[in-house]
Design a protein around this motif. Structure first.
Motif, PDB file in Angstrom:
ATOM      1  N   THR A 140       5.373 -33.059  17.551  1.00  0.00           N
ATOM      2  CA  THR A 140       4.989 -32.378  18.792  1.00  0.00           C
ATOM      3  C   THR A 140       6.168 -31.604  19.373  1.00  0.00           C
ATOM      4  N   SER A 141       7.395 -32.061  19.087  1.00  0.00           N
ATOM      5  CA  SER A 141       8.572 -31.361  19.602  1.00  0.00           C
ATOM      6  C   SER A 141       8.756 -29.987  18.959  1.00  0.00           C
ATOM      7  N   VAL A 142       8.072 -29.730  17.828  1.00  0.00           N
ATOM      8  CA  VAL A 142       8.148 -28.412  17.188  1.00  0.00           C
ATOM      9  C   VAL A 142       6.809 -27.677  17.252  1.00  0.00           C
ATOM     10  N   GLY A 143       5.963 -28.086  18.213  1.00  0.00           N
ATOM     11  CA  GLY A 143       4.741 -27.344  18.480  1.00  0.00           C
ATOM     12  C   GLY A 143       3.510 -27.744  17.686  1.00  0.00           C
ATOM     13  N   VAL A 144       3.545 -28.849  16.955  1.00  0.00           N
ATOM     14  CA  VAL A 144       2.366 -29.299  16.222  1.00  0.00           C
ATOM     15  C   VAL A 144       1.547 -30.184  17.155  1.00  0.00           C
ATOM     16  N   THR A 145       0.263 -29.909  17.237  1.00  0.00           N
ATOM     17  CA  THR A 145      -0.623 -30.690  18.086  1.00  0.00           C
ATOM     18  C   THR A 145      -1.173 -31.874  17.310  1.00  0.00           C
ATOM     19  N   ILE A 146      -1.103 -33.061  17.901  1.00  0.00           N
ATOM     20  CA  ILE A 146      -1.599 -34.289  17.290  1.00  0.00           C
ATOM     21  C   ILE A 146      -2.975 -34.592  17.862  1.00  0.00           C
ATOM     22  N   THR A 147      -3.923 -34.883  16.989  1.00  0.00           N
ATOM     23  CA  THR A 147      -5.263 -35.276  17.384  1.00  0.00           C
ATOM     24  C   THR A 147      -5.426 -36.757  17.088  1.00  0.00           C
ATOM     25  N   PRO A 148      -5.760 -37.565  18.087  1.00  0.00           N
ATOM     26  CA  PRO A 148      -5.955 -38.993  17.812  1.00  0.00           C
ATOM     27  C   PRO A 148      -7.021 -39.193  16.744  1.00  0.00           C
ATOM     28  N   HIS A 149      -6.733 -40.105  15.840  1.00  0.00           N
ATOM     29  CA  HIS A 149      -7.632 -40.362  14.711  1.00  0.00           C
ATOM     30  C   HIS A 149      -8.332 -41.698  14.931  1.00  0.00           C
ATOM     31  N   PRO A 150      -9.678 -41.699  14.998  1.00  0.00           N
ATOM     32  CA  PRO A 150     -10.368 -42.984  15.185  1.00  0.00           C
ATOM     33  C   PRO A 150     -10.198 -43.864  13.959  1.00  0.00           C
TER      34      PRO A 150
END
Length: 165
Positions: A140-150
């Motif tokens: 995330t510090s380099v601009g990648v968005t994390i999507t929570p994974h069920p």
């Protein structure tokens, strides 16, 4: 990886385009060679490069949470990646090839390889006593968005260490 984090990984937590960019960068950094054994990608030998996640397991935070932190993505060839995920190799019926690769790459005897595997399983069991939260702030510090994974409702079969007795 502790059992509370099974089925959670970078690939499933980022957009396909971000994953493609991350894995290609991971392969390019070591010159398209495995970072463990130095082997190049070889489709004829069914040896690919795969992006493997390295995690740190700092002690409990002041808030009482257990954090598993992503520290690096490394390029591993298929046999090295299989050996790294030895429990998964066992479940898939690839225990012997993973063990042979561990011996070959490290110059170990079978006994030394089994001792390593058993120590890794002991560490996994200790870590699996806790519920870990994933920290992917490196991305995330380099601009990648994390999507929570069920997480699915059921866990995979538990791999077992080899008995040397």
């Amino acid at each position: 990886m502790p059992s509370s984090c099974w089925f959670s990984n970078v690939r499933s937590a980022v957009a396909p385009g971000d994953w493609d960019r991350l894995r290609k960068m991971t392969y390019r950094r070591p010159g398209y060679r495995c970072e463990a054994c130095g082997a190049p990608r070889d489709p004829d030998a069914r040896r690919w490069l795969e992006a493997h996640e390295r995690w740190s397991y700092p002690r409990e935070t002041s808030s009482g949470r257990m954090i598993q932190k992503l520290t690096r993505l490394v390029a591993l060839c298929t046999p090295c990646h299989q050996a790294t995920h030895f429990g998964h190799a066992q479940i898939q019926g690839r225990e012997q090839s993973a063990l042979e690769h561990l011996c070959h790459v490290n110059g170990w005897t079978r006994q030394q390889a089994w001792e390593h595997v058993e120590a890794a399983f002991a560490k996994w069991q200790r870590r699996s006593e806790y519920v870990w939260e994933l920290d992917m702030s490196m991305l995330t510090s380099v601009g990648v968005t994390i999507t929570p994974h069920p997480r699915p409702g059921s866990a995979r079969p538990t791999p077992r260490p080899h008995s040397t007795s």
